[in-house]
Design an enzyme around this catalytic site. Structure first.
Site, PDB file in Angstrom:
ATOM      1  N   GLU A  51       0.710  -1.235  -0.110  1.00 36.82           N
ATOM      2  CA  GLU A  51       0.149   0.054   0.093  1.00 36.82           C
ATOM      3  C   GLU A  51       0.864   1.258   0.030  1.00 36.82           C
ATOM      4  O   GLU A  51       2.012   1.136   0.296  1.00 36.82           O
ATOM      5  CB  GLU A  51      -1.119   0.090   1.428  1.00 36.82           C
ATOM      6  CG  GLU A  51      -1.880  -1.136   1.258  1.00 36.82           C
ATOM      7  CD  GLU A  51      -2.572  -1.363   2.492  1.00 36.82           C
ATOM      8  OE1 GLU A  51      -3.617  -2.239   2.379  1.00 36.82           O
ATOM      9  OE2 GLU A  51      -1.878  -0.607   3.569  1.00 36.82           O
TER      10      GLU A  51
ATOM     11  N   GLU B 206      -7.593   2.572  -1.069  1.00 34.01           N
ATOM     12  CA  GLU B 206      -7.592   1.924   0.247  1.00 34.01           C
ATOM     13  C   GLU B 206      -8.529   2.803   1.116  1.00 34.01           C
ATOM     14  O   GLU B 206      -9.055   3.817   0.819  1.00 34.01           O
ATOM     15  CB  GLU B 206      -5.972   1.698   0.727  1.00 34.01           C
ATOM     16  CG  GLU B 206      -5.681   0.180   0.519  1.00 34.01           C
ATOM     17  CD  GLU B 206      -6.246  -0.780   1.363  1.00 34.01           C
ATOM     18  OE1 GLU B 206      -7.253  -0.258   2.521  1.00 34.01           O
ATOM     19  OE2 GLU B 206      -6.315  -1.807   1.023  1.00 34.01           O
TER      20      GLU B 206
ATOM     21  N   GLU C   5      -3.826   0.597  -3.201  1.00 30.50           N
ATOM     22  CA  GLU C   5      -3.041  -0.704  -3.192  1.00 30.50           C
ATOM     23  C   GLU C   5      -3.188  -1.182  -4.546  1.00 30.50           C
ATOM     24  O   GLU C   5      -4.098  -1.168  -5.315  1.00 30.50           O
ATOM     25  CB  GLU C   5      -3.898  -1.647  -2.301  1.00 30.50           C
ATOM     26  CG  GLU C   5      -3.289  -2.957  -2.159  1.00 30.50           C
ATOM     27  CD  GLU C   5      -4.066  -3.941  -1.320  1.00 30.50           C
ATOM     28  OE1 GLU C   5      -4.217  -5.027  -1.684  1.00 30.50           O
ATOM     29  OE2 GLU C   5      -4.217  -3.549  -0.026  1.00 30.50           O
TER      30      GLU C   5
ATOM     31  N   HIS D  86       0.793  -6.828   3.295  1.00 26.49           N
ATOM     32  CA  HIS D  86       0.379  -8.059   3.516  1.00 26.49           C
ATOM     33  C   HIS D  86       1.036  -9.045   2.601  1.00 26.49           C
ATOM     34  O   HIS D  86       1.077  -8.880   1.383  1.00 26.49           O
ATOM     35  CB  HIS D  86      -1.166  -8.368   3.682  1.00 26.49           C
ATOM     36  CG  HIS D  86      -1.858  -7.065   4.279  1.00 26.49           C
ATOM     37  ND1 HIS D  86      -3.321  -6.903   3.894  1.00 26.49           N
ATOM     38  CD2 HIS D  86      -1.403  -6.420   5.455  1.00 26.49           C
ATOM     39  CE1 HIS D  86      -3.431  -5.820   5.175  1.00 26.49           C
ATOM     40  NE2 HIS D  86      -2.591  -5.902   6.060  1.00 26.49           N
TER      41      HIS D  86
ATOM     42  N   GLU E 124      -1.709 -15.607   5.149  1.00 26.38           N
ATOM     43  CA  GLU E 124      -1.337 -14.284   5.052  1.00 26.38           C
ATOM     44  C   GLU E 124      -0.692 -13.710   6.234  1.00 26.38           C
ATOM     45  O   GLU E 124      -1.407 -13.541   7.165  1.00 26.38           O
ATOM     46  CB  GLU E 124      -2.605 -13.158   4.585  1.00 26.38           C
ATOM     47  CG  GLU E 124      -2.279 -11.802   4.488  1.00 26.38           C
ATOM     48  CD  GLU E 124      -3.762 -11.049   4.339  1.00 26.38           C
ATOM     49  OE1 GLU E 124      -3.891 -10.071   3.707  1.00 26.38           O
ATOM     50  OE2 GLU E 124      -4.677 -11.492   5.017  1.00 26.38           O
TER      51      GLU E 124
END
Length: 454
Positions: free
Chosen positions: A144, A199, A206, A255, A343
């Site tokens: 991001e 986002e 993102e 992530h 994740e």
């Protein structure tokens, strides 16, 4: 790890010759030989394209003592050796007739050996260990970033480019055209983009690119950050991967979705399991949870990173896993078969991608070796737990600041070995100094709070 580019009789490999041919076909004038320092800052040496063959066969010398975390002045000569698999023509050109291309490089010391302190070599060494265990590693990142306006002199501000929110469309999402241009540029450089969206925070975005082997993913993250900044600048905007540039709103994370593959396919997959995960996946996850306090220094490497890792802004601080909520460090999405994965939600995009990926993988591999148990999933919102309930569940928290994270890293033998003595020492030294300098600063918040009160 076997050498995929073994040179016949000391000459060029087929891959290297293919690069030379493409340089000629694309009328490339300059090559940017790219690498990162220990902090993850992208460096590059520009050479005329006619030096490409020499770069492949001999390497290009540079002064390693000038690069953060590399070597001392008395041992400064090093060489950049390009990886032909990373060749990409840069879409932007200074004129209509000529152009430049990029090659990501490995670093070789004066003895002709891979430099153990090179971040890319650190990741390669961890991947060699995975290969010896029978695995290859795939990672899909979700970096991001913020787009901010610039002032009349071109300096960055913290004024968001738009007022959009999560998944908003124009007119609130004014940066949709910028994102499109970033995507088109990345695709020209060989990226396979899966999705992009606005986002949660104003000015925050993102762009997700397809998972790949861990080394290619780390290369792609470094390239991604450079492309985003370059395209943003063309629109008089400033792109930043700073984890928490504005107080009281969501910060930027990265992530990372992880899978292991073996000769039979996805080693994380087991459709007989409730979460479609194998015993290997649970052990790897257990290793991630066991070493999370230590690898946080690497995956969240700035003082500012810990302004993001606080309750209430969708960033995980609790060392646990879940399939249903995002307050846990590890989330298991609803995926099976070749897509089985989990994740890790704590990393942020300011990290050195090579060292960050190496730390996550080393932690997980240790979990397999030791048969680590991640425990049961936590399906409640951990943010709502009080201290007593967290203790009842045995849930630890991530380090509260960079100084505490570095202490955890220095005490973790597994990650120390994975990073190697050179990198672990230089990294801890740089980050301890950064934290010490931070502690002596007086912030605007302190001035506002105390100057007239006391």
């Amino acid at each position: 790890m076997t050498d995929e580019h073994a040179k016949p009789d000391g000459g060029l490999t087929a891959e290297e010759q293919a690069v030379l041919d493409e340089i000629e076909e694309e009328n490339i004038d300059f090559l940017r030989l790219q690498f990162t320092d220990i902090l993850g800052v992208v460096k590059n040496v520009s050479v005329p394209a006619h030096q490409a063959e020499k770069a492949f066969t001999e390497g290009i010398y540079f002064d390693g003592s000038s690069i953060e975390g590399f070597v001392r002045i008395q041992e400064s000569d090093m060489r950049l050796v390009p990886d032909p698999d990373t060749f990409a023509v840069l879409p932007w050109r200074d004129d209509g007739d000529s152009g430049a291309a990029r090659l990501i490089c490995d670093i070789v010391d004066t003895d002709g050996e891979p430099f153990v302190g090179g971040p890319r070599q650190v990741l390669k060494s961890v991947l060699e260990e995975a290969e010896e265990m029978g695995y290859s590693v795939s990672i899909g990142p979700e970096p991001e970033f913020f787009l901010f306006k610039t002032d009349d002199e071109g300096n960055a501000t913290t004024t968001p480019h738009d007022n959009g929110g999560y998944f908003d469309l124009a007119p609130k999402d004014l940066a949709s055209d910028v994102r499109k241009e970033i995507i088109f540029t990345l695709e020209e450089m060989g990226f396979e983009i899966e999705a992009s969206h606005h986002e949660v925070a104003k000015g925050q975005h993102e762009i997700n690119f397809k998972y790949d082997d861990a080394l290619s993913t780390a290369d792609n993250i470094a390239t991604f950050r450079a492309v985003v900044r370059a395209v943003a600048a063309q629109h008089d905007l400033h792109a930043t991967f700073m984890p928490k540039p504005i107080a009281d709103i969501n910060g930027s994370g990265m992530h990372s979705h992880i899978s292991l593959f073996d000769e039979d396919g996805n080693a994380f997959a087991d459709e007989s399991d409730e979460f479609n995960l194998s015993e290997t996946a649970y052990q790897f996850m257990g290793g991630i949870l066991n070493h999370a306090p230590a690898f946080t220094a690497v995956t969240n490497p700035t003082v500012n990173s810990y302004k993001r890792l606080v309750p209430g802004y969708e960033a995980p601080i609790y060392v646990a896993w879940s399939d249903t909520n995002r307050s846990a460090l590890v989330r298991v999405p609803d995926a099976a078969g070749v897509s089985a994965r989990f994740e890790v939600r704590s990393p942020d995009p300011s990290c050195n991608p090579y060292l960050g990926m190496a730390s996550l993988i080393a932690a997980g591999l240790d979990g397999i070796k030791t048969g680590a148990d991640p425990g049961d999933p936590v399906r409640e919102d951990i943010y709502e737990f009080d201290d007593e309930k967290r203790q009842e569940y045995g849930i630890e928290t991530l380090p509260p600041n960079l100084g505490a994270a570095v202490e955890e890293l220095e005490a973790d033998e597994v990650l120390q070995e994975a990073l190697g003595p050179h990198t672990s020492e230089k990294f801890a030294e740089a980050k301890s100094q950064e934290f010490s300098e931070y502690l002596t600063q007086v912030s605007e918040w302190e001035e506002d709070r105390y100057l007239e009160t006391f």
